[in-house]
Design an enzyme around this catalytic site. Structure first.
Site, short mmCIF file in Angstrom:
data_model
loop_
_atom_site.label_atom_id
_atom_site.label_comp_id
_atom_site.label_asym_id
_atom_site.label_seq_id
_atom_site.Cartn_x
_atom_site.Cartn_y
_atom_site.Cartn_z
N CYS A 1 -17.49 -26.48 -23.91
CA CYS A 1 -17.02 -25.65 -25.02
C CYS A 1 -15.60 -25.25 -24.64
O CYS A 1 -15.41 -24.36 -23.82
CB CYS A 1 -17.90 -24.42 -25.22
SG CYS A 1 -17.27 -23.36 -26.56
N CYS B 1 -14.86 -21.43 -25.56
CA CYS B 1 -15.46 -20.33 -24.80
C CYS B 1 -16.59 -20.84 -23.90
O CYS B 1 -16.32 -21.33 -22.81
CB CYS B 1 -15.94 -19.21 -25.73
SG CYS B 1 -16.86 -19.76 -27.19
N SER B 2 -17.83 -20.77 -24.35
CA SER B 2 -18.93 -21.04 -23.41
C SER B 2 -20.21 -21.49 -24.10
O SER B 2 -21.28 -21.37 -23.52
CB SER B 2 -19.22 -19.76 -22.62
OG SER B 2 -19.58 -18.73 -23.53
N CYS B 3 -20.14 -22.01 -25.32
CA CYS B 3 -21.36 -22.30 -26.08
C CYS B 3 -22.21 -23.39 -25.44
O CYS B 3 -21.71 -24.43 -25.03
CB CYS B 3 -21.01 -22.73 -27.50
SG CYS B 3 -20.01 -21.51 -28.37
#
Ligand code: FE
Length: 201
Positions: free
Chosen positions: A102, A105-107
């Site tokens: 991602c 961000c961090s998905c």
């Protein structure tokens, strides 16, 4: 005055506590809200994705469903909901290794992969894996033959991926539970391959 160097930030825990107290004081956060999420997080583990992979390895009809409509395939085993409303499965082949990132961000697909590892959230991984995937995989311990193409998929909050690794040879006749035991979170992200020697059960 250098503002940045003199500003003191509270710890993440203190910030979260202050936010929670403010929301509760203003009646915005329902009773038990945090506890409900903690309970949900307990169920969002990579063993769920491992179960899906193992099923796909032994059941061709389920494998087809997983490739065609991973959201439905995950739901069939009881996984979905928030942070997993639309899931796409990426099938590895002898010529192709899929890798998830991602960049924003961090998905990840939380219900089937669990929460992202710290390295997955790092700026270094997010920026480098899209430009030098082979080198990043090497640093993470995965060296692929040069003729294996690496395809990097940039997830979003709307579309979440899971990698469907290839079933390793030497696993013939294994139970689904034993097969699932070699599928780790890293395998589901695409930075590792299932290893026969990791089997449990
Ligand atoms: Fe994200």
């Amino acid at each position: 005055m250098n503002h940045a160097s003199t500003t003191k930030f509270a710890s993440a825990e203190d910030q979260a506590r202050a936010l929670q107290e403010a929301l509760q004081a203003n009646g915005i956060m329902p009773e038990g809200y945090v506890e409900q999420w903690e309970e949900t997080f307990d169920h969002w583990v990579p063993e769920n994705g491992a179960r899906i992979v193992a099923r796909a390895w032994v059941d061709p009809a389920y494998r087809k469903l997983l490739i065609d409509d991973a959201t439905a395939a995950c739901r069939e085993l009881g996984y979905g909901g928030p942070e997993g409303g639309f899931i796409v499965a990426l099938e590895n082949t002898p010529q192709l290794q899929n890798v998830i990132v991602c960049t924003l961000c961090s998905c990840t697909a939380w219900p089937v992969l669990g929460l992202p590892p710290d390295w997955y959230k790092s700026f270094e991984y997010r920026s480098r894996v899209v430009r030098e995937a082979r080198q990043v995989l090497h640093e993470l311990g995965l060296d692929l033959p040069q003729d294996v193409q690496i395809r990097v998929w940039d997830t979003t909050a709307e579309t979440r991926y899971m990698v469907l690794p290839m079933r390793p040879s030497g696993t013939e006749g294994w139970s689904e539970a034993k097969l699932a035991s070699i599928v780790t979170k890293d395998c589901l992200i695409g930075v590792a391959l299932p290893r026969v020697e990791d089997a449990r059960g």
